[in-house]
Motif scaffolding. Sequence first.
Motif, PDB file in Angstrom:
ATOM      1  N   GLU A  91       0.834  -1.190   0.000  1.00 13.75           N
ATOM      2  CA  GLU A  91       0.000   0.000   0.000  1.00 13.75           C
ATOM      3  C   GLU A  91       0.870   1.241   0.000  1.00 13.75           C
ATOM      4  O   GLU A  91       1.890   1.315   0.683  1.00 13.75           O
ATOM      5  N   THR A  93       2.146   5.082   0.643  1.00 12.02           N
ATOM      6  CA  THR A  93       2.094   6.094   1.694  1.00 12.02           C
ATOM      7  C   THR A  93       1.763   7.428   1.040  1.00 12.02           C
ATOM      8  O   THR A  93       2.332   7.785   0.009  1.00 12.02           O
ATOM      9  N   GLY A 120       0.679   5.848   6.096  1.00 15.99           N
ATOM     10  CA  GLY A 120       0.992   4.641   5.341  1.00 15.99           C
ATOM     11  C   GLY A 120       2.182   3.911   5.914  1.00 15.99           C
ATOM     12  O   GLY A 120       2.841   4.376   6.864  1.00 15.99           O
ATOM     13  N   GLU A 190      -3.425   3.592  10.091  1.00 15.72           N
ATOM     14  CA  GLU A 190      -2.068   3.336   9.600  1.00 15.72           C
ATOM     15  C   GLU A 190      -1.077   4.165  10.408  1.00 15.72           C
ATOM     16  O   GLU A 190      -1.469   4.983  11.253  1.00 15.72           O
TER      17      GLU A 190
END
Length: 628
Positions: A91, A93, A120, A190
């Motif tokens: 994923e 950031t 992130g 996150e």
Amino acid sequence: MMPCWGFGIQARNGRFLSKIRMLHQNHIHLSRRVGPQIHHSLLTSQQQQQQQYAQNHLKFPHATIHKSTAQSGDDTITKNDDSEYQTTSEEETIFALSSGGGGASVGGGATAVAVIRMSGPCAFDALRELLSPSPNGLSGGGKLPKLPKARMASLRTLYDPLTNNDSERRDPLDSALILTFPGPNSFTGEDIVELHCHGSRAVVNGVLSALTHLNSVPIPAATSDEESQQATRRRLSLRPADPGEFTQRAYAHGKLGLVEVEALSDLIVADTSLQRKQALKQFDGRLSRLYMGWREELIKGLAHAEAVIDFGDDEALDPDEEDDGDMDGDGGMSIWGGISPRITSLRQAMERHLADASRGELLRDGLRIAIVGRPNAGKSSLLNLLAGRDAAIVSSTPGTTRDVVEVILDLGGVRCTLLDTAGVREEKEEGVNEIEVEGMKRARIAAKDAHIVVGVVDSTDYERGLEAVDELINGDGDFDDWKKDNILYVVNKVDLKNEMKDNDCVSKSNSFGISCTTSEGVNDFLSVLTTEALSLVSSGNDEASSAALSSLEGSEGAVITRARHRRHVEAAADALGRFEVLSGQGYMALDMAAEELRLAASELGRITGAIDVEDVLDVLFADFCIGK
């Protein structure tokens, strides 16, 4: 029994895997409690919607869905194993300026402090890179900078990674206050970093440019083993955030529900104190709790109905009701036991919730107040006086105002849009042209769409002025009856006719004599106008307002704030009305009655985000600004 499918998303984030396993356990528990049919209908829960949204939108390009089953007795249940989850992508950031300031390049002027936010898996690595004074940063194999303690502010120097590598030390970017929030205990769920920098254009642009540059910087893994650091090297995956993406991730990770996301959107754009208070009440979850409580009550009734459908008429629909044998010979009319009265009570609660005169929506969207009257009556002068500035052109020439001029006012905490309209007169009068005729058409439309109408009458031409206002309101017959109660008459230029207070010019109810030149009577008029605006967003205009307010007090002050909510609650109430009819028809209509309960539960689920919210989310997040 029907098979239960387990969802496994191939993702790197361990927290996602934990949430998936939790969802799976809840899924099995629900299946054993309420039976296969009701379980299948409720499979699309709010958490699963959030999980699916995360898969589709949080940059898992190679995510896959697995189906695995293991037999346990007669039930087919899902078995999720950690070996299924293998990292195929990471994923990204994201970062953005989350506050005002930063200069024209980012859409605002300079401020004392600017907040830049990162969220992130690479957020902490990016911070280490900014804290490293070494010319080569982390890629040079130097000692990793120590991060501040979580949730504790620390004053640090940020260094520019774009500094020429020939330098012995990187150039400083700024002295900033640093805050770190390790996931999952953060707004997005996150890892989050907040950089509280000075708000000049140079500082903000410098930090944002540095973060953009870090996307191409290879760094070692965050470990104390130097050999492992050099062996395991990767590139930071950073990019600028899209509008609303921080809130989007908070929703996807289960930190916010759909109603809370809508409330946050309202809070960010709130203009008045009452808008702020209403958004905060919705943001704390009281509206979600109300709808979820209603939905849980429907699910209980639906579960009992499914039990009768699956196991026959010997299954009691109400577990608290003793079997006294009264159902024998009644043709199945009593099969709903004590459930039917509870559903009736629930429908009545929904109807009381709807009977609020749309006050929540009016407060959120604001009121429209149209100023109408003949040319040169003083409409533009009144607008400028109330706005405290020259928002409209004032001239002695008739027909100066051609289009609708809008000004935003805060009246007692209510956001009001004040509309100055073109003067209304006979089209055959001297000097009237096609442009002025179009302006008069727009004035009539503005008055029709307004919540409050202010009719301005010139005291020196009272009869014609009053006739023009009344003709505009009553002429086409399109005015709602309740709007006719929200008309205030302002007789302007009383300073030119001192005997005004003694004649019948102000004998009409809701009339006020004022002077825009001397400000005489303006405060009294403004006070009544504010009271009128507050009445529209507080007590309503119909006979059901008292009952509605009583219901709202019982539901912690939860009010409908969006047309989307109202539409789904109305559909749920209609479905319960049909259920009441079908529930009295015995076993023959059992399936149809249960379907109405399922439909009502689905409508409420669409409000809270449990069912079919993809389109709503796409529109909602697009309305957020970047950095939120």
